[in-house]
Design a protein around this motif. Structure first.
Motif, PDB file in Angstrom:
ATOM      1  N   ALA A 138       0.918  -1.308   0.115  1.00 53.69           N
ATOM      2  CA  ALA A 138      -0.051   0.000   0.068  1.00 53.69           C
ATOM      3  C   ALA A 138       0.959   1.292   0.226  1.00 53.69           C
ATOM      4  CB  ALA A 138      -0.939  -0.182   1.162  1.00 53.69           C
ATOM      5  N   ARG A 139       1.934   1.199   0.793  1.00 52.86           N
ATOM      6  CA  ARG A 139       2.961   2.576   0.828  1.00 52.86           C
ATOM      7  C   ARG A 139       3.543   2.551  -0.635  1.00 52.86           C
ATOM      8  NH1 ARG A 139       4.502   0.245   5.813  1.00 52.86           N
ATOM      9  NH2 ARG A 139       6.002  -0.843   4.711  1.00 52.86           N
ATOM     10  N   GLU A 140       3.822   1.705  -1.300  1.00 51.37           N
ATOM     11  CA  GLU A 140       4.467   1.780  -2.550  1.00 51.37           C
ATOM     12  C   GLU A 140       3.537   2.289  -3.650  1.00 51.37           C
ATOM     13  OE1 GLU A 140       7.155  -1.048  -5.509  1.00 51.37           O
ATOM     14  OE2 GLU A 140       6.658  -1.746  -3.342  1.00 51.37           O
ATOM     15  N   ILE A 141       2.438   1.871  -3.495  1.00 51.67           N
ATOM     16  CA  ILE A 141       1.353   2.401  -4.410  1.00 51.67           C
ATOM     17  C   ILE A 141       0.447   3.579  -4.214  1.00 51.67           C
ATOM     18  CG2 ILE A 141       1.278  -0.022  -5.549  1.00 51.67           C
ATOM     19  CD1 ILE A 141      -1.325  -0.581  -4.378  1.00 51.67           C
ATOM     20  N   GLY A 142       0.740   3.996  -2.885  1.00 52.25           N
ATOM     21  CA  GLY A 142      -0.145   5.091  -2.548  1.00 52.25           C
ATOM     22  C   GLY A 142      -1.601   5.091  -2.027  1.00 52.25           C
ATOM     23  N   ILE A 143      -1.545   3.791  -1.453  1.00 53.40           N
ATOM     24  CA  ILE A 143      -3.147   3.613  -0.932  1.00 53.40           C
ATOM     25  C   ILE A 143      -2.934   3.543   0.542  1.00 53.40           C
ATOM     26  CG2 ILE A 143      -4.992   1.757  -0.638  1.00 53.40           C
ATOM     27  CD1 ILE A 143      -4.531   0.887  -3.420  1.00 53.40           C
ATOM     28  N   THR A 144      -4.062   4.051   1.225  1.00 61.51           N
ATOM     29  CA  THR A 144      -4.018   4.254   2.925  1.00 61.51           C
ATOM     30  C   THR A 144      -5.025   3.296   3.527  1.00 61.51           C
ATOM     31  OG1 THR A 144      -5.438   6.029   2.569  1.00 61.51           O
ATOM     32  CG2 THR A 144      -3.071   6.657   2.702  1.00 61.51           C
ATOM     33  N   ASP A 145      -5.920   3.076   2.748  1.00 64.18           N
ATOM     34  CA  ASP A 145      -6.928   2.061   3.191  1.00 64.18           C
ATOM     35  C   ASP A 145      -6.859   0.621   2.967  1.00 64.18           C
ATOM     36  OD1 ASP A 145      -9.332   1.008   4.622  1.00 64.18           O
ATOM     37  OD2 ASP A 145     -10.564   2.167   3.318  1.00 64.18           O
ATOM     38  N   ILE A 146      -6.602  -0.117   4.013  1.00 62.92           N
ATOM     39  CA  ILE A 146      -6.001  -1.519   3.659  1.00 62.92           C
ATOM     40  C   ILE A 146      -6.812  -2.487   4.575  1.00 62.92           C
ATOM     41  CG2 ILE A 146      -4.232  -3.209   4.063  1.00 62.92           C
ATOM     42  CD1 ILE A 146      -2.500  -0.598   4.200  1.00 62.92           C
ATOM     43  N   ALA A 147      -7.268  -3.631   3.851  1.00 57.52           N
ATOM     44  CA  ALA A 147      -7.936  -4.692   4.472  1.00 57.52           C
ATOM     45  C   ALA A 147      -7.238  -6.164   4.268  1.00 57.52           C
ATOM     46  CB  ALA A 147      -9.374  -4.922   4.167  1.00 57.52           C
ATOM     47  N   ALA A 148      -6.345  -6.613   5.144  1.00 57.65           N
ATOM     48  CA  ALA A 148      -5.576  -7.745   4.938  1.00 57.65           C
ATOM     49  C   ALA A 148      -6.040  -9.014   5.438  1.00 57.65           C
ATOM     50  CB  ALA A 148      -4.078  -7.254   5.380  1.00 57.65           C
ATOM     51  N   GLU A 149      -5.499 -10.000   4.952  1.00 57.69           N
ATOM     52  CA  GLU A 149      -5.710 -11.539   5.463  1.00 57.69           C
ATOM     53  C   GLU A 149      -7.296 -11.716   5.305  1.00 57.69           C
ATOM     54  OE1 GLU A 149      -4.210 -12.352   9.128  1.00 57.69           O
ATOM     55  OE2 GLU A 149      -2.551 -11.201   8.994  1.00 57.69           O
ATOM     56  N   ALA A 150      -7.780 -11.103   4.180  1.00 61.28           N
ATOM     57  CA  ALA A 150      -8.978 -11.292   3.710  1.00 61.28           C
ATOM     58  C   ALA A 150      -9.427 -12.653   3.003  1.00 61.28           C
ATOM     59  CB  ALA A 150      -9.648 -10.232   3.128  1.00 61.28           C
ATOM     60  N   LEU A 151     -10.069 -13.424   3.413  1.00 63.80           N
ATOM     61  CA  LEU A 151     -10.660 -14.536   2.668  1.00 63.80           C
ATOM     62  C   LEU A 151     -11.832 -14.150   1.530  1.00 63.80           C
ATOM     63  CD1 LEU A 151     -11.149 -16.925   5.540  1.00 63.80           C
ATOM     64  CD2 LEU A 151      -9.309 -16.944   4.079  1.00 63.80           C
ATOM     65  N   PRO A 152     -12.274 -14.996   0.925  1.00 62.27           N
ATOM     66  CA  PRO A 152     -13.167 -14.760  -0.392  1.00 62.27           C
ATOM     67  C   PRO A 152     -14.491 -14.215   0.389  1.00 62.27           C
ATOM     68  CG  PRO A 152     -12.190 -16.806  -0.787  1.00 62.27           C
ATOM     69  CD  PRO A 152     -11.581 -16.413   0.465  1.00 62.27           C
ATOM     70  N   ALA A 153     -14.938 -14.888   1.381  1.00 62.90           N
ATOM     71  CA  ALA A 153     -16.144 -14.370   2.110  1.00 62.90           C
ATOM     72  C   ALA A 153     -15.727 -12.887   2.821  1.00 62.90           C
ATOM     73  CB  ALA A 153     -16.227 -15.182   3.101  1.00 62.90           C
ATOM     74  N   ASP A 154     -14.728 -12.659   3.173  1.00 61.60           N
ATOM     75  CA  ASP A 154     -14.487 -11.051   3.806  1.00 61.60           C
ATOM     76  C   ASP A 154     -14.474 -10.347   2.788  1.00 61.60           C
ATOM     77  OD1 ASP A 154     -14.028 -12.698   6.296  1.00 61.60           O
ATOM     78  OD2 ASP A 154     -11.965 -13.164   5.574  1.00 61.60           O
ATOM     79  N   LYS A 155     -13.937 -10.584   1.775  1.00 66.77           N
ATOM     80  CA  LYS A 155     -13.818  -9.457   0.312  1.00 66.77           C
ATOM     81  C   LYS A 155     -15.527  -9.241  -0.090  1.00 66.77           C
ATOM     82  CE  LYS A 155      -9.370 -10.964  -1.363  1.00 66.77           C
ATOM     83  NZ  LYS A 155      -8.471 -11.342  -2.559  1.00 66.77           N
ATOM     84  N   LEU A 156     -16.261 -10.423  -0.064  1.00 66.54           N
ATOM     85  CA  LEU A 156     -17.520 -10.128  -0.403  1.00 66.54           C
ATOM     86  C   LEU A 156     -18.235  -9.317   0.550  1.00 66.54           C
ATOM     87  CD1 LEU A 156     -20.058 -10.809  -2.252  1.00 66.54           C
ATOM     88  CD2 LEU A 156     -20.237 -12.962  -0.693  1.00 66.54           C
ATOM     89  N   LYS A 157     -18.175  -9.621   1.772  1.00 63.48           N
ATOM     90  CA  LYS A 157     -18.707  -8.585   2.782  1.00 63.48           C
ATOM     91  C   LYS A 157     -18.238  -7.293   2.663  1.00 63.48           C
ATOM     92  CE  LYS A 157     -19.357 -12.449   6.234  1.00 63.48           C
ATOM     93  NZ  LYS A 157     -19.015 -13.268   7.548  1.00 63.48           N
ATOM     94  N   ARG A 158     -17.193  -6.983   2.556  1.00 66.69           N
ATOM     95  CA  ARG A 158     -16.594  -5.624   2.354  1.00 66.69           C
ATOM     96  C   ARG A 158     -17.236  -4.934   1.208  1.00 66.69           C
ATOM     97  NH1 ARG A 158     -12.479  -2.503   5.027  1.00 66.69           N
ATOM     98  NH2 ARG A 158     -12.977  -0.551   4.052  1.00 66.69           N
ATOM     99  N   VAL A 159     -17.286  -5.715   0.112  1.00 70.40           N
ATOM    100  CA  VAL A 159     -17.971  -5.030  -1.042  1.00 70.40           C
ATOM    101  C   VAL A 159     -19.272  -4.520  -0.627  1.00 70.40           C
ATOM    102  CG1 VAL A 159     -18.400  -5.293  -3.563  1.00 70.40           C
ATOM    103  CG2 VAL A 159     -16.167  -5.998  -2.721  1.00 70.40           C
ATOM    104  N   LEU A 160     -19.979  -5.699  -0.269  1.00 71.80           N
ATOM    105  CA  LEU A 160     -21.536  -5.470   0.141  1.00 71.80           C
ATOM    106  C   LEU A 160     -21.651  -4.458   1.091  1.00 71.80           C
ATOM    107  CD1 LEU A 160     -22.721  -9.276   0.351  1.00 71.80           C
ATOM    108  CD2 LEU A 160     -23.060  -7.458  -1.773  1.00 71.80           C
TER     109      LEU A 160
END
Length: 231
Positions: A82-104
């Motif tokens: 994230a530091r290298e590409i300039g993103i400050t909001d991070i959600a790490a160690e996310a499983l597929p279900a976690d990614k889905l929940k975050r998008v929803l």
């Protein structure tokens, strides 16, 4: 040979497989067991695409200021990336279900998330986003099938191209609606006041076809859109 398991340390906890201490590694990590016996840790490494930082900067310039790195990588890897590409909001160690929940969750909050990914773990999030963009080069088949847009190649700068081209398409559509409706209203008005003469029906038909040609010509301008990327 027995059952083979490959995955994160949490997987082996669920399988009751005894594992050695997790090695310290700033990168993706997976373990392997065969027949209930732990075999090895696999230490992997990712490389950041050289155009990634420029692509994120370009998206912010286009108004996409709220950017999130949603990844299954460990916290240390995600923060370094994230530091290298300039993103400050991070959600790490996310499983597929976690990614889905975050998008929803983002959708329920009133946002229209643009989801970009290329892996199997991204497929649910790609499908749930307002727009899903899959990177075609090396992307998993299920990710490509779950997305709305597939980029031929993997140059992240094409994300900015997608945004600009979609906005141009919308402007072109609005212009065509104005041309079509305006021209039709004008023809009806001319015919109503008798300006088209005795052959009014024929003239009106010809004028209507001319408006169709105008709309097609305006839409055809999109075929000339090109944005060569510098190396």
């Amino acid at each position: 040979m027995g059952e083979v398991a490959l995955g994160r340390p949490e997987l082996f906890e669920r399988l009751s497989v005894i594992v050695p201490p997790v090695p310290s590694h700033d990168g993706p990590l997976a373990g392997m067991s065969i027949g209930g016996n732990f075999v090895a840790w696999l230490l992997l490494s990712d490389t950041v695409k050289p155009e990634a930082a420029a692509a994120m900067t370009e998206l912010r310039a286009l108004g996409l200021n709220r950017q999130l790195l949603l990844t299954g990588d460990r916290q240390s890897v995600a923060h370094a990336l994230a530091r290298e590409i300039g993103i400050t909001d991070i959600a790490a160690e996310a499983l597929p279900a976690d990614k889905l929940k975050r998008v929803l969750s983002e959708t329920k909050s009133g946002f229209k998330p643009l989801v970009v990914g290329d892996g199997i773990n991204d497929s649910l999030a790609l499908k749930a986003g307002a727009v899903g963009i899959a990177l075609g080069a090396g992307g998993a088949d299920i990710a490509l099938a779950s997305s709305d847009i597939i980029l031929i190649g993997s140059d992240l700068r094409r994300l900015g191209t997608c945004i600009r081209l979609s906005r141009l398409c919308r402007r072109t559509l609005k212009t065509n609606v104005i041309i079509g409706l305006g021209w039709t209203v004008a023809i009806v008005a001319l015919a109503g006041f008798g300006f088209l003469g005795a052959a009014g029906a024929v003239v009106a038909a010809l004028l209507h076809n001319f408006s169709t040609l105008l709309v097609l010509a305006n839409a055809g301008r999109l075929m000339r859109y090109d944005e060569p990327l510098t190396a």
